[in-house]
Design a protein around this motif. Structure first.
Motif, PDB file in Angstrom:
ATOM      1  N   TYR A   1      15.942  50.370 -12.082  1.00  0.00           N
ATOM      2  CA  TYR A   1      14.801  49.924 -11.309  1.00  0.00           C
ATOM      3  C   TYR A   1      15.110  49.016 -10.266  1.00  0.00           C
ATOM      4  O   TYR A   1      16.053  48.277 -10.291  1.00  0.00           O
ATOM      5  CB  TYR A   1      13.610  49.620 -12.400  1.00  0.00           C
ATOM      6  CG  TYR A   1      12.724  50.662 -13.093  1.00  0.00           C
ATOM      7  CD1 TYR A   1      11.762  51.085 -12.735  1.00  0.00           C
ATOM      8  CD2 TYR A   1      13.394  50.909 -14.254  1.00  0.00           C
ATOM      9  CE1 TYR A   1      11.263  51.921 -13.365  1.00  0.00           C
ATOM     10  CE2 TYR A   1      12.684  51.884 -15.024  1.00  0.00           C
ATOM     11  CZ  TYR A   1      11.724  52.552 -14.429  1.00  0.00           C
ATOM     12  OH  TYR A   1      10.835  53.506 -15.238  1.00  0.00           O
ATOM     13  N   LEU A   2      14.287  49.127  -9.198  1.00  0.00           N
ATOM     14  CA  LEU A   2      14.222  48.226  -8.134  1.00  0.00           C
ATOM     15  C   LEU A   2      13.101  47.371  -8.036  1.00  0.00           C
ATOM     16  O   LEU A   2      11.914  47.833  -8.126  1.00  0.00           O
ATOM     17  CB  LEU A   2      14.487  49.053  -6.630  1.00  0.00           C
ATOM     18  CG  LEU A   2      15.613  49.898  -6.620  1.00  0.00           C
ATOM     19  CD1 LEU A   2      15.556  50.516  -5.319  1.00  0.00           C
ATOM     20  CD2 LEU A   2      16.974  49.251  -6.600  1.00  0.00           C
ATOM     21  N   VAL A   3      13.030  46.056  -7.410  1.00  0.00           N
ATOM     22  CA  VAL A   3      12.164  45.219  -7.278  1.00  0.00           C
ATOM     23  C   VAL A   3      11.542  45.169  -6.094  1.00  0.00           C
ATOM     24  O   VAL A   3      12.274  45.189  -4.995  1.00  0.00           O
ATOM     25  CB  VAL A   3      12.633  43.763  -7.745  1.00  0.00           C
ATOM     26  CG1 VAL A   3      11.534  42.786  -7.678  1.00  0.00           C
ATOM     27  CG2 VAL A   3      13.036  43.649  -9.238  1.00  0.00           C
ATOM     28  N   ASN A   4      10.242  45.350  -5.929  1.00  0.00           N
ATOM     29  CA  ASN A   4       9.552  45.430  -4.642  1.00  0.00           C
ATOM     30  C   ASN A   4       9.374  43.897  -4.030  1.00  0.00           C
ATOM     31  O   ASN A   4       8.446  43.269  -4.553  1.00  0.00           O
ATOM     32  CB  ASN A   4       8.294  46.256  -4.794  1.00  0.00           C
ATOM     33  CG  ASN A   4       7.362  46.318  -3.188  1.00  0.00           C
ATOM     34  OD1 ASN A   4       7.929  46.185  -2.227  1.00  0.00           O
ATOM     35  ND2 ASN A   4       6.131  46.513  -3.464  1.00  0.00           N
ATOM     36  N   ARG A   5      10.138  43.415  -3.210  1.00  0.00           N
ATOM     37  CA  ARG A   5       9.970  42.043  -2.546  1.00  0.00           C
ATOM     38  C   ARG A   5       8.838  41.944  -1.764  1.00  0.00           C
ATOM     39  O   ARG A   5       8.326  41.012  -1.475  1.00  0.00           O
ATOM     40  CB  ARG A   5      11.233  41.790  -1.739  1.00  0.00           C
ATOM     41  CG  ARG A   5      12.800  41.763  -2.758  1.00  0.00           C
ATOM     42  CD  ARG A   5      13.660  41.313  -1.942  1.00  0.00           C
ATOM     43  NE  ARG A   5      13.619  39.904  -1.479  1.00  0.00           N
ATOM     44  CZ  ARG A   5      14.483  39.411  -0.660  1.00  0.00           C
ATOM     45  NH1 ARG A   5      15.462  39.904  -0.153  1.00  0.00           N
ATOM     46  NH2 ARG A   5      14.119  38.145  -0.194  1.00  0.00           N
ATOM     47  N   ALA A   6       8.217  42.978  -1.513  1.00  0.00           N
ATOM     48  CA  ALA A   6       6.975  43.093  -0.634  1.00  0.00           C
ATOM     49  C   ALA A   6       5.699  43.040  -1.429  1.00  0.00           C
ATOM     50  O   ALA A   6       4.674  43.310  -0.842  1.00  0.00           O
ATOM     51  CB  ALA A   6       7.009  44.140   0.217  1.00  0.00           C
ATOM     52  N   TYR A   7       5.864  43.005  -2.793  1.00  0.00           N
ATOM     53  CA  TYR A   7       4.699  43.011  -3.512  1.00  0.00           C
ATOM     54  C   TYR A   7       3.475  42.057  -3.232  1.00  0.00           C
ATOM     55  O   TYR A   7       3.914  40.762  -3.102  1.00  0.00           O
ATOM     56  CB  TYR A   7       5.073  42.777  -5.020  1.00  0.00           C
ATOM     57  CG  TYR A   7       4.163  42.514  -6.240  1.00  0.00           C
ATOM     58  CD1 TYR A   7       3.328  43.728  -6.439  1.00  0.00           C
ATOM     59  CD2 TYR A   7       4.063  41.439  -6.800  1.00  0.00           C
ATOM     60  CE1 TYR A   7       2.388  43.693  -7.408  1.00  0.00           C
ATOM     61  CE2 TYR A   7       3.234  41.471  -7.962  1.00  0.00           C
ATOM     62  CZ  TYR A   7       2.115  42.388  -8.027  1.00  0.00           C
ATOM     63  OH  TYR A   7       1.369  42.530  -9.006  1.00  0.00           O
ATOM     64  N   LEU A   8       2.586  42.281  -3.079  1.00  0.00           N
ATOM     65  CA  LEU A   8       1.326  41.447  -2.776  1.00  0.00           C
ATOM     66  C   LEU A   8       0.585  40.971  -3.793  1.00  0.00           C
ATOM     67  O   LEU A   8      -0.240  40.286  -3.653  1.00  0.00           O
ATOM     68  CB  LEU A   8       0.434  42.348  -1.771  1.00  0.00           C
ATOM     69  CG  LEU A   8       1.153  42.877  -0.504  1.00  0.00           C
ATOM     70  CD1 LEU A   8       0.213  43.519   0.392  1.00  0.00           C
ATOM     71  CD2 LEU A   8       1.476  41.804   0.302  1.00  0.00           C
TER      72      LEU A   8
ATOM     73  N   SER B   1      -0.447  44.698   4.383  1.00  0.00           N
ATOM     74  CA  SER B   1      -0.358  43.242   4.231  1.00  0.00           C
ATOM     75  C   SER B   1      -1.165  42.487   4.903  1.00  0.00           C
ATOM     76  O   SER B   1      -1.468  41.172   4.883  1.00  0.00           O
ATOM     77  CB  SER B   1       1.113  42.865   4.071  1.00  0.00           C
ATOM     78  OG  SER B   1       1.483  43.061   5.385  1.00  0.00           O
ATOM     79  N   ARG B   2      -1.628  43.045   6.219  1.00  0.00           N
ATOM     80  CA  ARG B   2      -2.317  42.257   7.518  1.00  0.00           C
ATOM     81  C   ARG B   2      -3.392  43.005   7.730  1.00  0.00           C
ATOM     82  O   ARG B   2      -4.460  42.302   8.210  1.00  0.00           O
ATOM     83  CB  ARG B   2      -1.308  42.213   8.695  1.00  0.00           C
ATOM     84  CG  ARG B   2      -0.150  41.386   8.469  1.00  0.00           C
ATOM     85  CD  ARG B   2       0.489  41.479   9.684  1.00  0.00           C
ATOM     86  NE  ARG B   2       1.905  40.415   9.540  1.00  0.00           N
ATOM     87  CZ  ARG B   2       2.976  41.081   9.199  1.00  0.00           C
ATOM     88  NH1 ARG B   2       3.154  42.277   8.966  1.00  0.00           N
ATOM     89  NH2 ARG B   2       4.038  40.236   9.235  1.00  0.00           N
ATOM     90  N   THR B   3      -3.966  44.397   7.254  1.00  0.00           N
ATOM     91  CA  THR B   3      -4.948  44.980   7.787  1.00  0.00           C
ATOM     92  C   THR B   3      -5.625  45.670   6.419  1.00  0.00           C
ATOM     93  O   THR B   3      -4.674  46.392   5.561  1.00  0.00           O
ATOM     94  CB  THR B   3      -4.463  45.942   8.906  1.00  0.00           C
ATOM     95  OG1 THR B   3      -3.748  45.192   9.937  1.00  0.00           O
ATOM     96  CG2 THR B   3      -5.824  46.669   9.433  1.00  0.00           C
ATOM     97  N   VAL B   4      -6.767  46.153   6.693  1.00  0.00           N
ATOM     98  CA  VAL B   4      -7.554  46.983   5.634  1.00  0.00           C
ATOM     99  C   VAL B   4      -8.101  48.118   6.533  1.00  0.00           C
ATOM    100  O   VAL B   4      -8.877  47.566   7.480  1.00  0.00           O
ATOM    101  CB  VAL B   4      -8.517  46.027   4.570  1.00  0.00           C
ATOM    102  CG1 VAL B   4      -9.498  45.540   5.532  1.00  0.00           C
ATOM    103  CG2 VAL B   4      -8.976  47.302   3.656  1.00  0.00           C
TER     104      VAL B   4
END
Length: 887
Positions: free
Chosen positions: A724-731, A759-762
């Motif tokens: 597995y890899l870790v998502n560093r961009a996890y919000l 991460s900045r827009t919905v």
């Protein structure tokens, strides 16, 4: 035949009772004999169904495990991005299903127990058909044949993997029995009981089969109404046809009230489902409804279900002798009730053809609910029901009403048919090298076996007809035919291969400690109950029994496969169908661990689409010097913006601040040509922002280069646990953004979705309350979110916002969720068409979300109250009857 209680001697009445109980015992026990391989005491010899048979069992066990602990879990947090249990488990509050609480083994519903439950439902179906035969006055032998066929016929056996279909269909004979009693003038109480059984069919768990049962009941009431009107006018038509139908419908609604309340609220406030009308339109809707349409060749399954092995949807069998008896009823039996079942059989044949008949389009437009379901071949449930009742009428005619000329004609026909079968057998035996390849068989033995069995059954019918023509006692003929039917359906068509999937000697529900430990470890690494999700490489293993996921409470983002996939929102599928299109989808899904073999881990994007104030971003590895930024911008849909109108902006960002930004104007920078944008001296950036500045203009950006170096957006992953890899961009499971885009058209939305920076827009599909168009790019999120408490149905969050924005949850926004902002009710908007979002003003605030369906909880008492009312009414009517008799 039906005997009155007061006629004959005590010995005669005892004999009648004994034969009746013997027929009922045969009907109840034969399904257990037919499925003995699945109930064998020694595990080494036992067979097990897998795949579809267990695909919902882990979720169901989770619900009843919580219920056993005194918790009413209405929300499934583990399936995809969350979905109500009642959205796909329609049998949760079935009174019989509630017994699952007492049969959990280590928190699981084991396959051995579930196979016994399925067999019990088959016995219940057979008993209902047996009672229907007695109610129709067809006699014990005919009723026994009907019960044997109902409990063991091909459509029931072949759909054993789809156990909810059996749970829904088994109530059909009892519905018709009560409607028949209501037609005989036994009062509306019988119609109310018909409604109870119809509601039980709905709570059996398969709405499609319930719909078929409901259509059959509706046809019966319509048939009775028209018949009574022709005979006596509107008064008897109302009393015996319309009024029972209305009472039945009301009772069915009360019995199924919890599920109906949920579905009604879901229709008004839930995200659009992937198979709903708004999701599938035009040719997509047409193709969806055409799936699984039958053809005339399917009717051959009534003769050779073992040789013509297709998918379970195509399997049809009622036994050779019952089929012959049903054809006798069609040819020689006349009567009002018989006419209805002939009509029902014809309707079943026509409706199962689906898109292969032109009537399909008319029914889609005129018949309410017809266009909700695919696999129209499943209308064979009604065809089987009609055939088994007609078989009962045919046997009753043969035993008690047939005349000499009719028997002579029938005997000659059977003799001719036997001659044809003998000729075919001799031909096969004479040509030793014949492999019957023309028919799709590899050798001659199966064909010879089939013809031999057909010849044996035709011979048995010929002998029965001969004995009746000779004046033999009906009981001997009846016993012989009942024994033949039991032999045929109980042993000849043994369910060892169903649904296109072979059964197995391995228990698929057997606890697997290594899997449990592995999933528990993953759940812990992902953060536990309030942690992130795990994205696995999707394989066939995602199907079937998923109990380790629910035991360890692992947030598993992958669609589970099978039936459950069809209950997920369209908005989720729009991200999953092209999971590699946007490297930032793992942020949207709140994924913390990514399977290293998943294609998402290798996702890359080097072109972006902007519209409706959406914003995209490209992450740079570290703050890097920037001299020049070049790109190619073009209008993907001409005519949406005026010349020189501002349609987008490009910005360089460092540590959450805009360093420099450039306008993109229609016809100037947005012209399809590569343009170069000069940065200020000594400028450094850690991200490039691409922001839409127009409500409808769709702008495409390609060939983005930084000082001549091509730029592309990729997942931000780091090595993690093995595999597995870790998502560093996890919000996190919830995050804050200050910029909101609105994109209504589907085509533009799908382009924007693959480019969005969550991460900045919905992104909303319609303007939410108090939404204002953003005036500048958002360099950062604009706020932070802290988790105070995260339970399955109760979430508390602390939001700190520097500017107005939105709290976004990686969770489906179904109607049961209620939000409060600092203790005051707050509306929940749908981000991306299905995710929950709450508007938050600047400052520090506490947001709480609670899942509750109070009307569903309040309605849980309706079925038992209805049952008490009906039982009380029965005792009251019986008591009044006795008083009148005494007077």
């Amino acid at each position: 035949m039906i005997y009155s209680q007061g006629s004959g001697s005590w010995r005669d009445r005892s004999g009648v009772l004994a034969w009746t109980l013997a027929g009922a015992a045969l009907v109840v026990t034969l399904p257990w004999l037919q499925r003995w391989y699945y109930l064998w005491p020694e595990m080494d010899y036992r067979l097990f169904w897998g795949w579809d048979f267990l695909e919902l069992t882990a979720q169901r066990a989770y619900f009843y495990r919580e219920l056993a602990q005194g918790k009413l879990a209405l929300w499934d947090p583990l399936m995809s991005m969350g979905v109500p249990f009642m959205e796909y488990l329609f049998d949760l509050f079935n009174p019989l299903s509630l017994l699952n609480v007492f049969f959990l083994e280590e928190g699981l519903l084991r396959s051995a127990y579930l196979q016994k439950v399925l067999t019990a439902y088959c016995s219940l179906a057979g008993l209902g058909a047996f009672l229907l035969g007695l109610q129709l006055g067809l006699g014990r032998a005919a009723a026994t044949v009907m019960g044997v066929v109902m409990g063991c016929m091909g459509v029931v056996t072949a759909h054993s993997e789809h156990s909810m279909m059996i749970q829904s269909f088994c109530w059909a004979p009892l519905v018709l029995l009560c409607l028949h009693r209501a037609r005989q003038g036994h009062g509306l109480l019988n119609a109310a009981w018909a409604g109870v059984f119809l509601g039980w069919s709905f709570m059996g768990g398969m709405p499609q089969v319930f719909y078929y049962v409901g259509v059959g009941a509706s046809l019966y009431c319509l048939y009775v109404t028209l018949g009574e009107y022709n005979r006596g006018g509107w008064r008897p038509a109302w009393r015996l046809g319309v009024a029972p139908y209305l009472v039945m419908g009301l009772a069915a609604m009360i019995w199924a009230l919890p599920s109906l309340i949920h579905l009604a609220a879901a229709a008004l406030g839930d995200p659009l489902g992937v198979h709903e009308h708004g999701a599938l339109v035009g040719f997509q809707r047409r193709d969806f409804l055409a799936q699984g349409s039958g053809d005339w060749w399917i009717l051959a399954h009534f003769l050779a279900p073992k040789l013509i092995m297709g998918h379970a949807e195509n399997t049809a069998y009622v036994g050779i002798i019952p089929l012959g008896l049903a054809l006798m009823a069609v040819a020689w039996v006349r009567g009002s009730e018989t006419g209805f079942y002939k009509l029902l059989g014809l309707a079943g044949i026509i409706l199962m053809m689906g898109a292969n008949l032109g009537l399909h389009k008319v029914l889609c437009a005129l018949l309410p609910g017809y266009d909700l379901f695919r696999e129209t071949v499943r209308w064979m449930f009604l065809l089987h029901l009609a055939l088994l009742v007609l078989a009962g009428y045919g046997l009753h005619w043969l035993l008690y009403r047939s005349q000499a000329p009719e028997l002579t004609t029938l005997r000659r026909f059977l003799a001719a048919l036997a001659g044809i079968l003998v000729a075919l057998l001799l031909a096969i035996m004479a040509v030793e090298a014949l492999h019957a390849d023309w028919f799709g068989f590899d050798q001659s033995f199966p064909m010879a076996s089939l013809l031999t069995w057909l010849l044996f059954c035709v011979g048995a019918l010929w002998w029965a007809v001969l004995r009746r023509a000779q004046g033999a006692r009906p009981r001997l003929v009846a016993l012989f035919l009942v024994a033949m039917v039991a032999l045929d359906l109980g042993f000849y068509y043994l369910p060892k291969y169903v649904a296109g999937d072979p059964s197995s000697h391995h228990d698929p529900s057997k606890p697997r400690p290594h899997l449990e430990a592995s999933y528990a470890r993953l759940a812990g690494l992902a953060g536990g109950r309030d942690g992130g999700r795990v994205l696995a490489q999707r394989t066939g293993g995602a199907l079937g029994y998923q109990y380790p996921i629910y035991l360890s409470h692992l947030n598993f983002i992958n669609p589970p496969g099978g039936y459950m996939d069809r209950r997920l929102p369209l908005g989720f599928w729009q991200t999953w169908w092209k999971a590699e299109a946007n490297p930032r989808y793992p942020q949207l899904w709140a994924v913390k661990l990514v399977d290293a073999k998943s294609p998402v881990a290798q996702a890359s994007r080097d072109d972006w689409s902007l519209c409706g104030y959406s914003q995209s971003a490209v992450r740079l590895d570290a703050p890097v010097p920037v001299k020049e930024l070049s790109l190619r911008a073009s209008a993907l849909l001409p005519g949406q913006a005026r010349p020189d109108e501002l349609v987008a902006r490009v910005a360089l960002v460092r540590q959450g601040r805009v360093i420099v930004q450039w306008p993109l104007r229609q016809g100037r920078e947005v012209n399809g040509q590569v343009i170069a944008l000069q940065a200020p001296p000594e400028a450094q950036a850690d991200a490039v922002l691409l922001a839409s500045s127009h409500p409808i203009a769709l702008v495409g950006i390609k060939e983005l280069r930084l000082d001549g170096r091509p730029l592309a957006d990729r997942p931000w992953l780091a090595p993690g646990p093995p595999g597995y890899l870790v998502n560093r961009a996890y919000l996190g499971r919830a995050w804050f953004v200050s910029r909101a885009a609105v994109v209504k058209p589907d085509w533009e939305y799908e382009h924007v979705l693959t480019s969005i920076d969550p991460s900045r827009t919905v992104v909303f599909r319609a303007p939410p309350p108090k939404w204002q168009a953003p005036q500048a790019p958002a360099p950062d999120a604009g706020g932070t979110v802290k988790t105070l408490s995260w339970q399955d149905q109760d979430i508390s969050l602390e939001v700190t916002a520097q500017r107005p924005g939105w709290l976004v949850l990686s969770q489906s926004a179904h109607h049961g969720w209620r939000a409060t902002l600092d203790g005051k009710p707050a509306p929940i908007a749908m981000a991306y068409g299905f995710m929950a979002a709450v508007a938050v003003p600047p400052g520090k605030h506490t947001v709480r979300l609670v899942y509750s369906e109070p009307w569903v909880k309040a309605s849980l008492g309706a079925p038992p109250l209805l049952l008490l009312l009906l039982v009380g009414a029965w005792f009251w009517i019986r008591r009044r009857h006795r008083r009148r008799s005494a007077a």
